[in-house]
Design a protein around this motif. Sequence first.
Motif, PDB file in Angstrom:
ATOM      1  N   PHE A 147       0.766  -1.197   0.036  1.00  0.00           N
ATOM      2  CA  PHE A 147      -0.027  -0.016  -0.115  1.00  0.00           C
ATOM      3  C   PHE A 147       0.975   1.334   0.052  1.00  0.00           C
ATOM      4  CE2 PHE A 147      -3.540   2.583   0.513  1.00  0.00           C
ATOM      5  CZ  PHE A 147      -3.254   3.792   1.427  1.00  0.00           C
ATOM      6  N   ASP A 148       0.658   1.811  -1.055  1.00  0.00           N
ATOM      7  CA  ASP A 148       1.457   3.231  -1.016  1.00  0.00           C
ATOM      8  C   ASP A 148       0.554   4.518  -0.804  1.00  0.00           C
ATOM      9  OD1 ASP A 148       3.322   5.424  -1.973  1.00  0.00           O
ATOM     10  OD2 ASP A 148       3.815   4.398  -3.722  1.00  0.00           O
ATOM     11  N   ALA A 149       0.876   4.871   0.412  1.00  0.00           N
ATOM     12  CA  ALA A 149      -0.216   6.271   0.744  1.00  0.00           C
ATOM     13  C   ALA A 149      -0.163   7.242  -0.123  1.00  0.00           C
ATOM     14  CB  ALA A 149       0.244   6.442   2.280  1.00  0.00           C
ATOM     15  N   THR A 150       1.091   7.676  -0.896  1.00  0.00           N
ATOM     16  CA  THR A 150       1.114   8.743  -1.796  1.00  0.00           C
ATOM     17  C   THR A 150       0.303   8.431  -3.071  1.00  0.00           C
ATOM     18  OG1 THR A 150       3.085   7.713  -2.759  1.00  0.00           O
ATOM     19  CG2 THR A 150       3.410   8.888  -0.888  1.00  0.00           C
ATOM     20  N   ARG A 151      -0.182   7.437  -3.298  1.00  0.00           N
ATOM     21  CA  ARG A 151      -1.026   7.193  -4.398  1.00  0.00           C
ATOM     22  C   ARG A 151      -2.349   6.853  -3.925  1.00  0.00           C
ATOM     23  NH1 ARG A 151       2.591   3.339  -8.399  1.00  0.00           N
ATOM     24  NH2 ARG A 151       4.651   4.557  -7.885  1.00  0.00           N
ATOM     25  N   CYS A 152      -2.693   6.885  -2.932  1.00  0.00           N
ATOM     26  CA  CYS A 152      -4.143   6.779  -2.477  1.00  0.00           C
ATOM     27  C   CYS A 152      -5.007   7.954  -2.605  1.00  0.00           C
ATOM     28  CB  CYS A 152      -4.295   6.052  -1.194  1.00  0.00           C
ATOM     29  SG  CYS A 152      -5.880   5.870  -0.603  1.00  0.00           S
ATOM     30  N   ILE A 153      -6.057   7.881  -3.433  1.00  0.00           N
ATOM     31  CA  ILE A 153      -6.897   9.043  -3.381  1.00  0.00           C
ATOM     32  C   ILE A 153      -8.084   8.952  -2.479  1.00  0.00           C
ATOM     33  CG2 ILE A 153      -6.224   9.502  -5.846  1.00  0.00           C
ATOM     34  CD1 ILE A 153      -8.663   8.347  -6.661  1.00  0.00           C
ATOM     35  N   GLY A 154      -8.183   8.204  -1.936  1.00  0.00           N
ATOM     36  CA  GLY A 154      -9.297   7.986  -0.690  1.00  0.00           C
ATOM     37  C   GLY A 154     -10.691   7.721  -1.366  1.00  0.00           C
ATOM     38  N   ARG A 187      -5.076  11.260   7.028  1.00  0.00           N
ATOM     39  CA  ARG A 187      -4.042  11.854   8.269  1.00  0.00           C
ATOM     40  C   ARG A 187      -2.997  12.401   7.375  1.00  0.00           C
ATOM     41  NH1 ARG A 187      -4.067   8.701  13.455  1.00  0.00           N
ATOM     42  NH2 ARG A 187      -5.959   7.048  13.189  1.00  0.00           N
ATOM     43  N   GLU A 188      -2.798  13.828   8.094  1.00  0.00           N
ATOM     44  CA  GLU A 188      -1.304  14.528   7.751  1.00  0.00           C
ATOM     45  C   GLU A 188      -1.545  14.546   6.244  1.00  0.00           C
ATOM     46  OE1 GLU A 188       1.365  14.922   9.694  1.00  0.00           O
ATOM     47  OE2 GLU A 188       0.350  14.278  11.818  1.00  0.00           O
ATOM     48  N   GLY A 189      -2.848  14.823   5.613  1.00  0.00           N
ATOM     49  CA  GLY A 189      -2.861  15.239   4.258  1.00  0.00           C
ATOM     50  C   GLY A 189      -2.606  13.675   3.185  1.00  0.00           C
ATOM     51  N   LEU A 190      -2.522  12.727   3.755  1.00  0.00           N
ATOM     52  CA  LEU A 190      -2.393  11.299   3.305  1.00  0.00           C
ATOM     53  C   LEU A 190      -3.679  10.553   3.394  1.00  0.00           C
ATOM     54  CD1 LEU A 190       1.300   9.881   3.686  1.00  0.00           C
ATOM     55  CD2 LEU A 190       0.368  11.050   1.563  1.00  0.00           C
ATOM     56  N   ASN A 191      -3.859   9.617   2.548  1.00  0.00           N
ATOM     57  CA  ASN A 191      -4.952   8.580   2.572  1.00  0.00           C
ATOM     58  C   ASN A 191      -4.487   7.338   3.282  1.00  0.00           C
ATOM     59  OD1 ASN A 191      -7.412  10.248   1.719  1.00  0.00           O
ATOM     60  ND2 ASN A 191      -6.315  10.308  -0.127  1.00  0.00           N
ATOM     61  N   VAL A 192      -4.827   6.852   4.292  1.00  0.00           N
ATOM     62  CA  VAL A 192      -4.231   5.853   4.727  1.00  0.00           C
ATOM     63  C   VAL A 192      -5.193   4.615   5.035  1.00  0.00           C
ATOM     64  CG1 VAL A 192      -3.156   4.805   6.944  1.00  0.00           C
ATOM     65  CG2 VAL A 192      -2.295   6.783   6.249  1.00  0.00           C
ATOM     66  N   ARG A 193      -5.021   3.390   4.644  1.00  0.00           N
ATOM     67  CA  ARG A 193      -5.825   2.196   4.941  1.00  0.00           C
ATOM     68  C   ARG A 193      -5.246   1.565   6.119  1.00  0.00           C
ATOM     69  NH1 ARG A 193      -5.957  -2.453   0.327  1.00  0.00           N
ATOM     70  NH2 ARG A 193      -7.601  -2.907   1.737  1.00  0.00           N
ATOM     71  N   SER A 194      -6.686   1.016   6.711  1.00  0.00           N
ATOM     72  CA  SER A 194      -6.429   0.270   7.752  1.00  0.00           C
ATOM     73  C   SER A 194      -6.898  -1.101   7.587  1.00  0.00           C
ATOM     74  CB  SER A 194      -7.593   0.944   9.240  1.00  0.00           C
ATOM     75  OG  SER A 194      -7.201   0.141  10.179  1.00  0.00           O
ATOM     76  N   CYS A 225      -8.463  -1.300  -7.208  1.00  0.00           N
ATOM     77  CA  CYS A 225      -7.939   0.136  -7.008  1.00  0.00           C
ATOM     78  C   CYS A 225      -7.583   0.855  -7.932  1.00  0.00           C
ATOM     79  CB  CYS A 225      -6.518  -0.079  -6.066  1.00  0.00           C
ATOM     80  SG  CYS A 225      -5.656   1.230  -5.672  1.00  0.00           S
ATOM     81  N   PRO A 226      -8.205   1.955  -8.549  1.00  0.00           N
ATOM     82  CA  PRO A 226      -7.933   2.774  -9.553  1.00  0.00           C
ATOM     83  C   PRO A 226      -6.510   3.337  -9.988  1.00  0.00           C
ATOM     84  CG  PRO A 226      -9.340   3.981  -8.186  1.00  0.00           C
ATOM     85  CD  PRO A 226      -9.092   2.848  -7.476  1.00  0.00           C
ATOM     86  N   THR A 227      -5.836   3.556  -8.701  1.00  0.00           N
ATOM     87  CA  THR A 227      -4.515   4.070  -8.696  1.00  0.00           C
ATOM     88  C   THR A 227      -3.438   3.281  -8.689  1.00  0.00           C
ATOM     89  OG1 THR A 227      -4.431   4.870  -6.777  1.00  0.00           O
ATOM     90  CG2 THR A 227      -5.247   6.348  -8.150  1.00  0.00           C
ATOM     91  N   GLY A 228      -3.638   2.043  -8.214  1.00  0.00           N
ATOM     92  CA  GLY A 228      -2.540   0.900  -7.850  1.00  0.00           C
ATOM     93  C   GLY A 228      -1.999   1.377  -6.551  1.00  0.00           C
ATOM     94  N   ALA A 229      -2.717   2.201  -5.671  1.00  0.00           N
ATOM     95  CA  ALA A 229      -2.008   2.275  -4.506  1.00  0.00           C
ATOM     96  C   ALA A 229      -1.902   1.028  -3.777  1.00  0.00           C
ATOM     97  CB  ALA A 229      -3.001   3.207  -3.768  1.00  0.00           C
ATOM     98  N   THR A 230      -3.090   0.235  -3.797  1.00  0.00           N
ATOM     99  CA  THR A 230      -2.871  -1.244  -3.382  1.00  0.00           C
ATOM    100  C   THR A 230      -2.500  -2.024  -4.664  1.00  0.00           C
ATOM    101  OG1 THR A 230      -4.601  -0.798  -1.622  1.00  0.00           O
ATOM    102  CG2 THR A 230      -4.159  -2.947  -2.287  1.00  0.00           C
TER     103      THR A 230
END
Lengths: 395, 108, 248
Positions: free
Chosen positions: C7-14, C47-54, C136-141
């Motif tokens: 999981f790349d938090a910089t690529r997640c668009i939430g 969180r802190e401007g990033l989207n984070v998966r749990s 996942c549309p951006t490949g964040a996951t």
Amino acid sequence: MTGATARRFTRLGFWAYVFALLLLLLVGVTALRFSRGLGATTNLSDRFPWGLWIGFDVLCGVGLAAGAFTLTSVVHLFNLRRFEPIVRPTVLTAFLGYAFVIVALLFDLGQPWRIWHALVFWNPRSVMFEVAWCVMLYTTVLALELSPVVFERFRLAGPQRLMRGVYTPLVIVGVILSTLHQSSLGSLYLIVPSKLHPLWYSPLLPFYFFISAIGAGLGMVVIESHLSGRAFGRRLEMHLLEPLGRAMVVVLGVYGLLRFLALRRNGALAELLAPGYEASMFLLEVGLGVVLPVVLLSLPRIRRSERGLVASAFLAILGFVMNRLNVAVTGMERAAGMRYLPSWMEVAVSVGLVAVGFAVFALAARHLPIFPEAAEAAAEPDEEAPGAIPASLPA
Amino acid sequence: MNALYAASALLALVALGAPMRLPNVVYDKATDAPGPVRFDHRTHAERVANKCVSCHPQTFSILRPTRRASHAEMEASRSCGVCHDGKVAFGVQDAERCETCHDTGGGR
Amino acid sequence: MSVGLLFDATRCIGCEACSAACKEQNGLPLPIEPETTAYTFTTVSQREGLNVRSLCMHCLEPTCVSVCPVGALSKTAQGPVVYDAKKCIGCRYCIMACPFGVPKYQWDRAVPVVGKCTLCSDRVAAGLATACATVCPTGATMFGERDALVAEARARIDASPGQYVDHVYGVEEAGGTSVLMLSSVPFERLGLATDLPRQPLPMLTWQVLSKVPDFVALAGAFLYGVFWITRRREAVEEARRTEGGGPR
């Protein structure tokens, strides 16, 4: 009816009302618990999955019954015969204590009808698995250790002879089992170094749980003798209990020292000096429950007085209960990010079950030869009973 | 093994700096339809500020996209009709909008 | 051949497509709750401007697997940590012990079970990717073999050093996890546990449990020895008291 008898009757009446109320509450909450689930009846949650029923009912219930393994080994293995008269009531207390724990678990488990699963599905790497097996086996051992009392009551000579033969191995197995799971209740918390507060976390938690269980067990013997004395009009056997008081000084003293050394090793001494919730709870637990009883019991005047001995024993047990609750609740609150308080329904169950335990003990003491005088009365000299029946079986 | 290929494919896509992967669904042409429907994922996603839960999974399966949708469903407030009811978005019975959805083959 | 997720938090668009797919794959009821529960196995939060998966980290040596008294939790050969609801007795030790706070309980049910991400073990066994990675549309996951994902994560950090914190979360934490994460801000600010030992947690209890058989043998011998000695002493005294009488 004399004034004294009348007063005793009304006093009994008051407690009977209290007991009836507690029983009523218990029944009502039981219905709620099993029809609506844990969320509706407890303050437990994903952030705080273990509460009063684990912290008090299980951890304290098991520990407080440690008097049995301490006393049976002292009498039957170390052969200090003079404590024999208090073995039976102690073993009965322990058995009821473990029964209390198992019933409390039936409330706490999400699917208690599956409690037998540990017999069939094994995970020997789990501390909980070991606890489950040891509790099951030790409750069986306690029942067997109590069986001579029942056999005596119903004059079953054959089974009595059988029990006499296996009593020593039984005591040895009982001591081993009890040591294992007294300590493994502490081992349960080894797995959460990042969650349990450093004032309580230690790699030696199993060892601390074991030692404090001995201290509390000895205290339980004193308290139980005292309460039985008050209820049945018997005097406290001070010549037997005073040495236990001395033993408590040693056990609690060593335990207190070990806890202090653990703090030093943890680097947690600084936590104590800074004022805070956890620091206050720790000081209360160790101050009231370890330091004070050690100081009091080391004074012969206090140790030899019934009131002093009982009060000190009570403090030691209080300290034990506080320790288990601090480990299970206080120490876990910071990591959980919340404070936990039991719901009134959780309290109702715990208090109700304790009340039932007291009632069963009273019933058993009245109808079974638990106490030495009753045993002597049961062994009528004119009957040809196979051998004299002492208060407890020599090995 | 398929998983490995999928991962490698995705890796390649990402390495090429591919844009957001939002598959466009082509619905089968029904017998009396003027043409198949080509669903534009991107415009719809933008309209809900990329909140996939607006439609998924309650209205449309996200794992197994269907290729069949009927006007009857839509008029019963299911499928596209959840939004295309004439209020949130144009209704499916709007005769002037057939070609917005149906690809009739003529020029755009 | 063990799989995992990166999981790349910089690529997640939430967009929460992962949460939606997870609900569908596992037949879970809506809505998607703000935090994971027994009914919502994965969430996305800001969180802190990033989207984070749990989600479940699918540890290499899972704490939950080691603590379950009836073995209801297990790690398959392919990597997912799965849950057998038929064995579970509801002791909730897994919930208490998990260092990542993953397993959740059905507190509202009279017959409750535990709920957590299972890394779509059925899909994985059939050679598919997890539901979340598939949509996942951006490949964040991203789904794949764990070793390949670790290498990919490292490569991304090396390629854009300013863009990422120089750490792949999950390589070492609690002995390593199958779910890995990349971030541009320190991981503790994303709400992830960073005070975990590098050693798998099950070792902490196994160190004690493994000594049990030895203890039983030694204690049994010692206690019987004590009994034997005190009996001998009693017998000797008895003999002395009966004035030269035979043994016993």
